[in-house]
Design a protein around this motif. Structure first.
Motif, short mmCIF file in Angstrom:
data_model
loop_
_atom_site.label_atom_id
_atom_site.label_comp_id
_atom_site.label_asym_id
_atom_site.label_seq_id
_atom_site.Cartn_x
_atom_site.Cartn_y
_atom_site.Cartn_z
N TYR A 1 7.71 2.94 -10.95
CA TYR A 1 7.15 4.93 -11.66
C TYR A 1 5.62 4.36 -12.12
O TYR A 1 5.13 5.71 -12.53
N SER A 2 5.29 3.23 -12.66
CA SER A 2 3.93 3.52 -13.29
C SER A 2 2.54 4.23 -12.84
O SER A 2 1.56 3.47 -13.08
N SER A 3 3.11 3.77 -11.31
CA SER A 3 1.87 4.30 -10.75
C SER A 3 1.80 4.34 -9.04
O SER A 3 3.19 3.59 -8.38
N MET A 4 0.78 5.40 -8.22
CA MET A 4 1.14 4.60 -6.52
C MET A 4 0.24 4.41 -5.91
O MET A 4 -0.97 5.54 -6.10
N ASN A 5 0.66 3.77 -5.40
CA ASN A 5 -0.65 3.40 -4.13
C ASN A 5 -0.47 2.96 -3.10
O ASN A 5 0.23 2.05 -2.87
N PRO A 6 -0.93 3.85 -1.89
CA PRO A 6 -0.04 3.64 -1.00
C PRO A 6 -0.50 2.09 -0.34
O PRO A 6 0.60 1.69 0.80
N SER A 7 -1.64 1.94 -0.47
CA SER A 7 -1.91 0.08 0.12
C SER A 7 -0.60 -0.34 0.03
O SER A 7 -0.58 -2.01 0.40
N ARG A 8 0.43 -0.11 -1.22
CA ARG A 8 1.38 -1.35 -1.34
C ARG A 8 2.70 -0.25 -1.19
O ARG A 8 3.84 -1.08 -1.53
N SER A 9 3.04 0.27 0.03
CA SER A 9 4.08 0.92 0.51
C SER A 9 4.21 0.04 1.18
O SER A 9 3.82 -0.50 2.36
#
Length: 177
Positions: free
Chosen positions: A38-46
């Motif tokens: 939960y430290s970051s949001m990056n859709p390319s890692r989804s």
């Protein structure tokens, strides 16, 4: 001896009629899999991606499944409600023909784990339209008979030397006592 049985498989069911392409599922998934969590949001890692089809005005959430070293040879076109889709439109397989589901830093494939330590996957919880549903399905399973240690050893000898040579050796050893 093989038999059949039932097994429970958990999966995410997708209702395309409800998806509006908000990509909340991608954000929740990438946050869950961030390091630390939960430290970051990056859709390319989804592990789930919403593929947008502007020609058909459709949004298709696709979960990453298994990795394959080669792309498939099937390039079929499906027509659903008068709209055409390629076979890749609904495919979650991680393959070299697309750049979906590869970690942007390491290049390693990303596979959906259904947020294994959560009661319900985060993408399902984050979907405001109710497009994603976590379901349990009952599937037929072919149960293979488990071999004992001796059978495994004999099978490997048969594979290596052939059944006739193994039988001849066994017969010769039996005569010696």
């Amino acid at each position: 001896m093989a038999g059949t049985g039932k097994k429970i498989v958990k999966t995410i069911k997708v209702d395309l009629d409800k998806c509006n392409g908000c990509r909340g599922c991608e954000m929740a998934c990438s946050a869950y899999h961030a390091t630390p969590k939960y430290s970051s949001m990056n859709p390319s890692r989804s592990r789930i991606r919403v593929v947008m089809d502007p020609f058909n005005d459709e949004y298709v959430p696709i979960r990453a499944t298994d990795y394959t070293k080669a792309g498939c040879d099937g390039r079929r076109v499906y027509t659903i409600k008068g709209k055409e889709y390629s076979e890749c439109s609904f495919c979650g397989t991680i393959c070299p023909t697309r750049d979906l589901f590869f970690d942007p830093d390491s290049g390693l494939p990303l596979k959906c784990d259904l947020c294994e330590d959560e009661k319900e996957p985060l993408c399902v919880q984050a979907c405001p339209q109710g497009c994603l549903t976590y379901v349990e399905l009952e599937e037929e399973e072919i149960e293979e008979a488990k071999l004992g240690d001796m059978e495994i050893g004999l099978k490997s000898l048969v594979d290596k030397y052939g059944l006739k040579k193994l039988a001849d050796t066994f017969a010769r050893m039996s005569q010696k006592g």
